[in-house]
Design an enzyme around this catalytic site. Structure first.
Site, short mmCIF file in Angstrom:
data_model
loop_
_atom_site.label_atom_id
_atom_site.label_comp_id
_atom_site.label_asym_id
_atom_site.label_seq_id
_atom_site.Cartn_x
_atom_site.Cartn_y
_atom_site.Cartn_z
N GLU A 122 -10.07 0.78 4.38
CA GLU A 122 -10.20 2.11 5.37
C GLU A 122 -11.03 3.05 4.61
O GLU A 122 -10.32 3.38 3.28
CB GLU A 122 -8.84 2.42 5.35
CG GLU A 122 -8.18 1.40 6.29
CD GLU A 122 -6.47 1.80 6.76
OE1 GLU A 122 -6.33 1.35 7.97
OE2 GLU A 122 -6.01 2.64 5.97
N HIS A 135 -9.18 2.77 0.80
CA HIS A 135 -8.22 2.08 0.59
C HIS A 135 -8.44 0.53 0.94
O HIS A 135 -8.58 0.10 2.10
CB HIS A 135 -7.13 2.75 1.96
CG HIS A 135 -6.10 2.13 2.14
ND1 HIS A 135 -5.15 2.30 3.18
CD2 HIS A 135 -4.97 1.63 1.18
CE1 HIS A 135 -3.71 1.45 3.26
NE2 HIS A 135 -3.78 1.33 1.79
N SER A 167 -2.30 4.90 -0.13
CA SER A 167 -1.98 4.13 1.05
C SER A 167 -1.08 5.22 1.94
O SER A 167 -1.20 4.88 3.18
CB SER A 167 -1.35 2.77 0.94
OG SER A 167 0.01 2.76 0.01
N ASN A 227 -1.28 0.91 8.46
CA ASN A 227 0.29 1.31 8.26
C ASN A 227 0.62 1.98 9.35
O ASN A 227 1.99 2.11 9.59
CB ASN A 227 0.46 2.17 7.11
CG ASN A 227 0.34 1.42 5.66
OD1 ASN A 227 0.67 -0.18 6.02
ND2 ASN A 227 0.03 1.50 4.59
P1 NAI Z 1 0.91 -0.23 -10.04
O1 NAI Z 1 1.96 0.50 -10.28
O2 NAI Z 1 0.67 -1.77 -10.16
O3 NAI Z 1 -0.20 0.46 -11.07
C1 NAI Z 1 -0.43 1.85 -11.28
C2 NAI Z 1 -1.47 1.96 -12.62
O4 NAI Z 1 -1.53 3.42 -12.84
C3 NAI Z 1 -0.38 1.56 -13.83
O5 NAI Z 1 -0.87 0.74 -14.50
C4 NAI Z 1 0.07 3.02 -14.51
O6 NAI Z 1 0.17 2.95 -16.08
C5 NAI Z 1 -1.24 3.87 -14.16
N1 NAI Z 1 -1.31 5.38 -14.09
C6 NAI Z 1 -0.26 6.10 -13.62
N2 NAI Z 1 -0.44 7.31 -13.66
C7 NAI Z 1 -2.05 7.31 -14.37
C8 NAI Z 1 -2.89 8.41 -14.60
N3 NAI Z 1 -2.48 9.56 -14.49
N4 NAI Z 1 -4.12 8.09 -15.17
C9 NAI Z 1 -4.30 6.80 -15.35
N5 NAI Z 1 -3.53 5.51 -14.96
C10 NAI Z 1 -2.21 6.05 -14.48
O7 NAI Z 1 0.39 0.50 -8.68
P2 NAI Z 1 -0.73 -0.14 -7.66
O8 NAI Z 1 0.38 -1.20 -6.77
O9 NAI Z 1 -1.67 -0.85 -8.14
O10 NAI Z 1 -0.98 0.92 -6.52
C11 NAI Z 1 -1.68 2.06 -7.15
C12 NAI Z 1 -2.10 2.84 -6.00
O11 NAI Z 1 -2.87 2.07 -5.05
C13 NAI Z 1 -1.28 3.59 -5.19
O12 NAI Z 1 -1.72 4.70 -4.82
C14 NAI Z 1 -0.81 2.63 -4.30
O13 NAI Z 1 -0.13 3.47 -3.09
C15 NAI Z 1 -2.10 2.27 -3.77
N6 NAI Z 1 -2.20 0.99 -3.11
C16 NAI Z 1 -1.09 0.27 -3.26
C17 NAI Z 1 -1.11 -1.15 -2.69
C18 NAI Z 1 -0.33 -2.25 -2.88
O14 NAI Z 1 -0.09 -3.13 -2.04
N7 NAI Z 1 0.43 -2.33 -4.20
C19 NAI Z 1 -1.92 -1.33 -1.46
C20 NAI Z 1 -3.10 -0.21 -1.19
C21 NAI Z 1 -2.88 0.88 -1.83
#
Ligand code: NAI
Length: 508
Positions: free
Chosen positions: A156, A144, A123, A194
């Site tokens: 996006e 996104h 994001s 954003n």
């Molecule tokens: P989260 O922290 O809930 O989940 C991330 C997951 O990725 C975790 O389960 C972790 O164990 C895993 N992980 C970390 N490194 C890893 C790797 N090298 N290989 C495989 N798995 C790995 O995070 P969330 O909120 O789901 O965000 C994920 C992505 O989505 C980020 O890039 C974030 O910026 C983006 N994003 C998040 C939004 C939100 O509102 N939470 C909205 C839109 C995008």
């Protein structure tokens, strides 16, 4: 461009909030979905969670039992990245860290087929930067999603400098096939949502800093007058001030300190205090069973004035006059500056000057301004501000007039541009600049803000509804009052207005 066919395999890397949601969307759309996470057990937990969501949908009759069983069978976890070898599209939703994402995609390049599309759900990180060290950066694109991915329609589709347009087109078509509302965007800080949403928070924080009203009053004005689903303060409390403040500071830094995006000391203090919003029980509001819900300011009932005159103007005044006439208020048309006139008071839609400045310029002491309404016919509330030397009688006449038309009347301090107008003008200005700078199309920015953050209307649609001349005047007056580059008018708005001073519109 054709979407990926349903038989193509989708791999989702990272099974947190976003990865699980994206996997749910892709499996519901008919794909085999492979889920991978480095944390042992995380992908299995996510699949169980998605299964529980489908079970709830079946129980509510919103999904067939067979359909749910089939979707569940299509969703499985893989133990290593090598399991993603057969994927046609890999969507990354791991931790928001450039180096970690780069390392993942480098590893994936060695695993997947040469025609596999690589997508990142980042994001805030440049898609160009994530792809920079790949052997084939042209096949990396931003995809996104918004949280929660199964419910939010916007995707996006973000192109980095090296992204092949056909790859972006395939991802766009695929998102559309999945029932989403995709938009194309260039990889620029904040992408569309954003970036363009910053003034929704930024102007509210300025209004609070300048003591125009308390948070409950400002939230009520943004909801009831502006038609926003949530007010900015309750929304920031929901998002969390740590998250919201960090997005603001990162967009501000990424635009090299552009004052449009200046973070607020008020929010910095909330973060300093650990008052992060709902999740900590305190932000702008207090949460918990014993927390009293603050009430928005409303004026006490006043008498309806006897004689009301008006000078019409499309949109603002005309819609109010229609509502007042429908409420049985006798109105007489006169030749004057667009506005309402009763009991010696002149009432105008804010033009970005305070009522006090306008009173001085017009040499008319009893001057009142009102805020922009999303829908004058049905808005439950209207916000007014009075010039510093406006008489109490004049104020009561204005309040009584709006109350007679069924409005709750809320008084804001005499801040230039008031709340809704100032916010909408800045949102529209930012949207116009995004279009001007080639980040996205005018249509895309309006879809993005409606589908990504639930705005009642796209900012450029709102600009057209309010009148481009009015919005440019508001911004020009704000720039003059504050003397800040923050309120500079987008060159594209100035150009469109110059080309057609009376009828300039953003959307054809
Ligand atoms: P989260 O922290 O809930 O989940 C991330 C997951 O990725 C975790 O389960 C972790 O164990 C895993 N992980 C970390 N490194 C890893 C790797 N090298 N290989 C495989 N798995 C790995 O995070 P969330 O909120 O789901 O965000 C994920 C992505 O989505 C980020 O890039 C974030 O910026 C983006 N994003 C998040 C939004 C939100 O509102 N939470 C909205 C839109 C995008």
């Amino acid at each position: 461009m054709h979407p990926l066919p349903p038989e193509s395999i989708i791999a989702v890397i990272g099974s947190g909030a976003m990865g699980a949601g994206i996997a749910q969307v892709a499996a519901t759309a008919g794909h085999q979905v492979l889920l991978f996470d480095t944390r042992p057990g995380a992908a299995d937990e996510a699949i169980a969670q998605v299964g529980a969501t489908w079970a709830r949908l079946v129980a509510k009759g919103r999904m067939g039992a067979v359909e749910s069983d089939l979707a569940r069978e299509r969703l499985r976890c893989i133990d290593t990245l090598h399991g993603a070898a057969g994927a046609a599209l890999v969507i990354e939703a791991i931790v928001e860290n450039l180096e970690v994402k780069r390392a993942l995609f480098a590893e994936l390049e060695d695993v997947v087929a040469s025609d596999c599309v690589l997508a990142t759900n980042t994001s805030s990180i440049s898609v160009t930067a994530i792809g920079a060290e790949l052997a084939h950066p042209e096949r990396l694109v931003g995809m996104h999603f918004f949280n929660p991915a199964p419910l939010m329609a916007l995707v996006e589709v973000v192109s980095g400098l090296a992204t092949d347009q056909t790859i972006a087109d395939v991802v766009y078509a695929t998102a559309e096939k999945w029932g989403k509302s995709p938009v194309h965007a260039k990889s620029t800080p904040g992408f569309i949502v954003n970036r363009v949403a910053r003034p929704f928070y930024g102007e509210a924080l300025r209004l609070l800093l300048e003591q125009s009203a308390d948070v409950a009053t400002l939230d009520a004005v943004m909801r009831d007058c502006g038609g926003f689903r949530m007010g900015p303060f309750e929304l920031m409390d929901l998002i969390g001030h740590d998250v919201n403040f960090s997005v603001t500071t990162s967009v501000f830094a990424a635009y090299f300190g552009d004052p449009r995006f200046t973070p607020s000391v008020l929010q910095q203090e909330l973060v300093n205090a650990g008052f992060l919003g709902r999740k900590t029980g305190r932000g702008f509001y207090r949460y918990g069973d014993d927390a009293a819900k603050p009430v928005a300011q409303a004026e006490a009932p006043c008498d309806q004035p006897a004689a009301v005159k008006y000078a019409g103007a499309p949109g603002s005044v005309d819609a109010l006059v229609a509502r007042m006439q429908a409420a049985g208020i006798a109105m007489t048309a006169i030749e004057a500056a667009p506005g309402l006139y009763c009991g010696g008071v002149a009432i105008y839609l804010t033009d970005g000057r305070s009522a006090t400045e306008r009173a001085q310029a017009d040499n008319h002491r009893d001057t009142i301004v009102f805020d922009l309404l999303f829908d004058a016919a049905s808005a439950p509330r209207i916000a007014l501000a009075r010039a510093d030397r406006c008489s109490d009688d004049a104020w009561r006449a204005a309040v009584g007039l709006f109350q007679a038309a069924g409005f709750i009347v809320t008084r804001l301090d005499d801040v230039p541009g008031l709340a809704v107008m100032r916010t909408v003008a800045m949102l529209a200005n930012e949207a116009a600049d995004a279009v001007h700078q080639g980040v996205c199309s005018a249509r895309a920015v309006d879809i993005a803000m409606q589908k990504g953050v639930n705005y009642p209307r796209g900012p450029l649609g709102w600009l057209d509804a309010t009148g481009m001349g009015q919005v440019v005047t508001v911004l020009t007056n704000l720039a003059a009052t504050y003397g800040e580059d923050r309120y500079r008018v987008s060159p594209l708005l100035r150009r469109k207005l110059a080309a057609d001073p009376q009828g300039a519109r953003f959307h054809d």
